[in-house]
Write an enzyme that holds these catalytic residues in place. Structure first.
Site, PDB file in Angstrom:
ATOM      1  N   HIS A 100      38.237  73.154  51.730  1.00 10.87           N
ATOM      2  CA  HIS A 100      39.029  74.032  50.853  1.00 10.87           C
ATOM      3  C   HIS A 100      40.277  74.582  51.536  1.00 10.87           C
ATOM      4  O   HIS A 100      41.263  74.878  50.875  1.00 10.87           O
ATOM      5  CB  HIS A 100      38.168  75.164  50.290  1.00 10.87           C
ATOM      6  CG  HIS A 100      37.392  74.756  49.081  1.00 10.87           C
ATOM      7  ND1 HIS A 100      37.021  75.627  48.080  1.00 10.87           N
ATOM      8  CD2 HIS A 100      36.922  73.540  48.694  1.00 10.87           C
ATOM      9  CE1 HIS A 100      36.349  74.970  47.147  1.00 10.87           C
ATOM     10  NE2 HIS A 100      36.264  73.712  47.500  1.00 10.87           N
TER      11      HIS A 100
ATOM     12  N   TRP B  41      21.966  68.658  46.375  1.00 10.54           N
ATOM     13  CA  TRP B  41      22.109  67.320  45.785  1.00 10.54           C
ATOM     14  C   TRP B  41      20.926  66.420  46.157  1.00 10.54           C
ATOM     15  O   TRP B  41      20.697  65.400  45.524  1.00 10.54           O
ATOM     16  CB  TRP B  41      23.413  66.686  46.252  1.00 10.54           C
ATOM     17  CG  TRP B  41      24.640  67.283  45.622  1.00 10.54           C
ATOM     18  CD1 TRP B  41      25.276  66.798  44.512  1.00 10.54           C
ATOM     19  CD2 TRP B  41      25.386  68.434  46.032  1.00 10.54           C
ATOM     20  NE1 TRP B  41      26.367  67.588  44.220  1.00 10.54           N
ATOM     21  CE2 TRP B  41      26.463  68.590  45.125  1.00 10.54           C
ATOM     22  CE3 TRP B  41      25.260  69.359  47.072  1.00 10.54           C
ATOM     23  CZ2 TRP B  41      27.396  69.630  45.236  1.00 10.54           C
ATOM     24  CZ3 TRP B  41      26.185  70.389  47.183  1.00 10.54           C
ATOM     25  CH2 TRP B  41      27.234  70.514  46.269  1.00 10.54           C
TER      26      TRP B  41
ATOM     27  N   ARG C 217      32.654  72.741  53.800  1.00  8.69           N
ATOM     28  CA  ARG C 217      33.388  73.174  52.605  1.00  8.69           C
ATOM     29  C   ARG C 217      34.589  74.050  52.978  1.00  8.69           C
ATOM     30  O   ARG C 217      35.649  73.954  52.348  1.00  8.69           O
ATOM     31  CB  ARG C 217      32.432  73.914  51.659  1.00  8.69           C
ATOM     32  CG  ARG C 217      33.075  74.390  50.371  1.00  8.69           C
ATOM     33  CD  ARG C 217      32.025  74.835  49.332  1.00  8.69           C
ATOM     34  NE  ARG C 217      32.655  75.519  48.221  1.00  8.69           N
ATOM     35  CZ  ARG C 217      32.509  76.828  47.951  1.00  8.69           C
ATOM     36  NH1 ARG C 217      31.738  77.595  48.710  1.00  8.69           N
ATOM     37  NH2 ARG C 217      33.132  77.363  46.921  1.00  8.69           N
TER      38      ARG C 217
HETATM   39 FE1  DDH Z   1      32.285  70.242  46.967  1.00  4.50          FE
HETATM   40  N1  DDH Z   1      31.414  71.721  45.835  1.00  4.50           N
HETATM   41  N2  DDH Z   1      33.422  69.687  45.388  1.00  4.50           N
HETATM   42  N3  DDH Z   1      33.221  68.865  48.129  1.00  4.50           N
HETATM   43  N4  DDH Z   1      31.187  70.887  48.524  1.00  4.50           N
HETATM   44  C1  DDH Z   1      30.438  72.588  46.225  1.00  4.50           C
HETATM   45  C2  DDH Z   1      29.799  72.603  47.433  1.00  4.50           C
HETATM   46  C3  DDH Z   1      30.143  71.772  48.497  1.00  4.50           C
HETATM   47  C4  DDH Z   1      33.425  70.269  44.153  1.00  4.50           C
HETATM   48  C5  DDH Z   1      32.720  71.396  43.758  1.00  4.50           C
HETATM   49  C6  DDH Z   1      31.778  72.029  44.541  1.00  4.50           C
HETATM   50  C7  DDH Z   1      34.198  67.995  47.727  1.00  4.50           C
HETATM   51  C8  DDH Z   1      34.588  67.795  46.404  1.00  4.50           C
HETATM   52  C9  DDH Z   1      34.264  68.603  45.347  1.00  4.50           C
HETATM   53  C10 DDH Z   1      31.215  70.314  49.778  1.00  4.50           C
HETATM   54  C11 DDH Z   1      32.144  69.416  50.270  1.00  4.50           C
HETATM   55  C12 DDH Z   1      33.105  68.748  49.493  1.00  4.50           C
HETATM   56  C13 DDH Z   1      30.163  73.501  45.156  1.00  4.50           C
HETATM   57  C14 DDH Z   1      29.131  74.618  45.214  1.00  4.50           C
HETATM   58  C15 DDH Z   1      30.967  73.155  44.108  1.00  4.50           C
HETATM   59  C16 DDH Z   1      31.024  73.799  42.741  1.00  4.50           C
HETATM   60  C17 DDH Z   1      29.661  75.845  45.935  1.00  4.50           C
HETATM   61  C18 DDH Z   1      28.605  76.927  46.035  1.00  4.50           C
HETATM   62  O1  DDH Z   1      28.112  77.355  44.978  1.00  4.50           O
HETATM   63  O2  DDH Z   1      28.279  77.340  47.158  1.00  4.50           O
HETATM   64  C19 DDH Z   1      34.291  69.523  43.265  1.00  4.50           C
HETATM   65  C20 DDH Z   1      34.568  69.853  41.822  1.00  4.50           C
HETATM   66  C21 DDH Z   1      34.789  68.476  43.999  1.00  4.50           C
HETATM   67  C22 DDH Z   1      35.665  67.393  43.518  1.00  4.50           C
HETATM   68  O3  DDH Z   1      36.159  66.632  44.353  1.00  4.50           O
HETATM   69  C23 DDH Z   1      35.935  67.111  42.275  1.00  4.50           C
HETATM   70  C24 DDH Z   1      34.764  67.341  48.869  1.00  4.50           C
HETATM   71  C25 DDH Z   1      35.905  66.318  48.799  1.00  4.50           C
HETATM   72  C26 DDH Z   1      34.099  67.814  49.980  1.00  4.50           C
HETATM   73  C27 DDH Z   1      34.315  67.495  51.432  1.00  4.50           C
HETATM   74  O4  DDH Z   1      33.846  68.158  52.278  1.00  4.50           O
HETATM   75  C28 DDH Z   1      35.179  66.385  51.862  1.00  4.50           C
HETATM   76  C29 DDH Z   1      30.109  70.825  50.564  1.00  4.50           C
HETATM   77  C30 DDH Z   1      29.757  70.389  51.972  1.00  4.50           C
HETATM   78  C31 DDH Z   1      29.430  71.745  49.756  1.00  4.50           C
HETATM   79  C32 DDH Z   1      28.185  72.573  50.111  1.00  4.50           C
HETATM   80  C33 DDH Z   1      28.584  73.992  50.437  1.00  4.50           C
HETATM   81  C34 DDH Z   1      27.441  74.854  50.927  1.00  4.50           C
HETATM   82  O5  DDH Z   1      27.632  76.081  51.015  1.00  4.50           O
HETATM   83  O6  DDH Z   1      26.372  74.335  51.261  1.00  4.50           O
END
Ligand code: DDH
Length: 291
Positions: free
Chosen positions: A49, A189, A45
């Protein structure tokens, strides 16, 4: 002009593999962190980000400047919790002072995906720490999970991705989990949240209902009520153009791995111009080096 990669001529593949190994060993040591999720999701993440602020219309944002330590990006609500990821990596700034933040954060994502069984992510160095405060992106570019399919399409179009790449990238939600004290959403998930698989798509195609709780609107699975989907995840199922790729990846993990590798690698390089013929590195996992 775009951000041009600055290549360190004194460093070669071996030096970067050494950084990879150091991060990977710390990740391995913290395998039990976050109730068994380890650090895979968190570091993926951070890489996402730090890159996901890119805007193709202005060719601004992206991972180049390592700008997330600066306001307003540091206090963007969408980045809540990523200070844990940056703190996890901070010791490597001291161990490898020649590496920029952008390189370290994106390389952390490569380590995370590869060490938990994901595909190889081709990666190139050359990001440079922020030198101009005006280059800290404004907030609002990272996606809001409460929205619908058209919104998701708009965000990923701005990043320069098509529908197939969008669905492939969101498959990273096989990893890690949501934290109520970070995003307000809750839970993983699926059960294999420390392994990179196509499980996100397989589960999304199962039956879900809106969870009854005091928190934000999210879905839970009919069968066990133990797992979650964000509204933006569920939206991929409600939109026929996205759904086509959800089904494709649910049926074919190899294809998902191939597409994810390409799209994630491209994501990490958004907004960066490379001099001609700079070949990406493909790092060995710790396991491969122990064989
Ligand atoms: Fe995500 N994500 N994501 N995400 N994401 C969250 C957690 C993680 C969205 C929202 C959230 C991608 C796209 C989207 C990962 C990877 C990727 C969380 C929760 C939210 C909310 C955070 C928390 O509470 O800790 C949304 C909206 C989108 C969207 O595309 C519309 C993408 C593209 C990726 C990627 O990596 C390519 C991952 C991994 C996590 C788990 C984080 C953790 O601490 O564990």
């Amino acid at each position: 002009a775009g951000a041009v990669a600055v290549l360190n001529k004194e460093k070669n593949f071996k030096d970067y593999q050494q950084v990879y190994n150091a991060i990977a060993e710390k990740v391995r040591d913290q395998d039990d962190a976050d109730d068994g999720a380890g650090r895979y999701g968190l570091l993926t993440r951070l890489a996402w980000h730090s890159s996901g602020t890119y805007d193709k219309n202005t060719n601004t944002g992206g991972s180049y400047n390592g700008s997330m330590i600066y306001s307003p990006e540091s206090t963007d609500g969408e980045n809540a919790g990523l200070e844990v990821a940056r703190d996890f990596l901070v010791e490597f700034h001291y161990l490898f002072p020649w590496l920029s933040r952008g390189d370290l954060w994106t390389l952390g994502g490569v380590v995370a995906v590869q060490e938990c069984g994901g595909p190889k992510i081709p990666w190139r160095p050359g990001r440079k720490d922020l030198e101009d405060r005006k280059k800290v992106p404004e907030n609002g570019n990272l996606p809001d999970a409460s929205r619908d399919a058209d919104y998701v399409r708009k965000v990923f179009t701005r990043l320069g991705f098509d529908e197939r790449e969008t669905v492939a990238l969101i498959g990273a939600h096989c990893l890690g989990k949501c934290h109520t004290d970070r995003s307000g959403y809750d839970g993983p998930w699926g059960p294999s949240f420390n392994m990179f698989t196509n499980d996100f798509y397989v589960r999304l195609l199962q039956n879900w209902h809106v969870r009854k709780w005091d928190g934000k609107k999210q879905y839970e699975d009919d069968e066990t009520s133990s797992f979650m989907m964000l509204p933006t995840d569920y939206a991929l199922k409600e939109d026929s153009k996205f759904l086509k790729y959800v089904k494709m990846y649910a049926e074919d993990q190899d294809l998902f791995f191939k597409d994810f590798s390409k799209a994630f690698s491209a994501l990490l390089e958004k907004g960066i111009e490379y001099p001609k013929d700079v070949k990406p590195f493909e790092f060995k996992t710790l396991d491969e080096q122990e064989d």
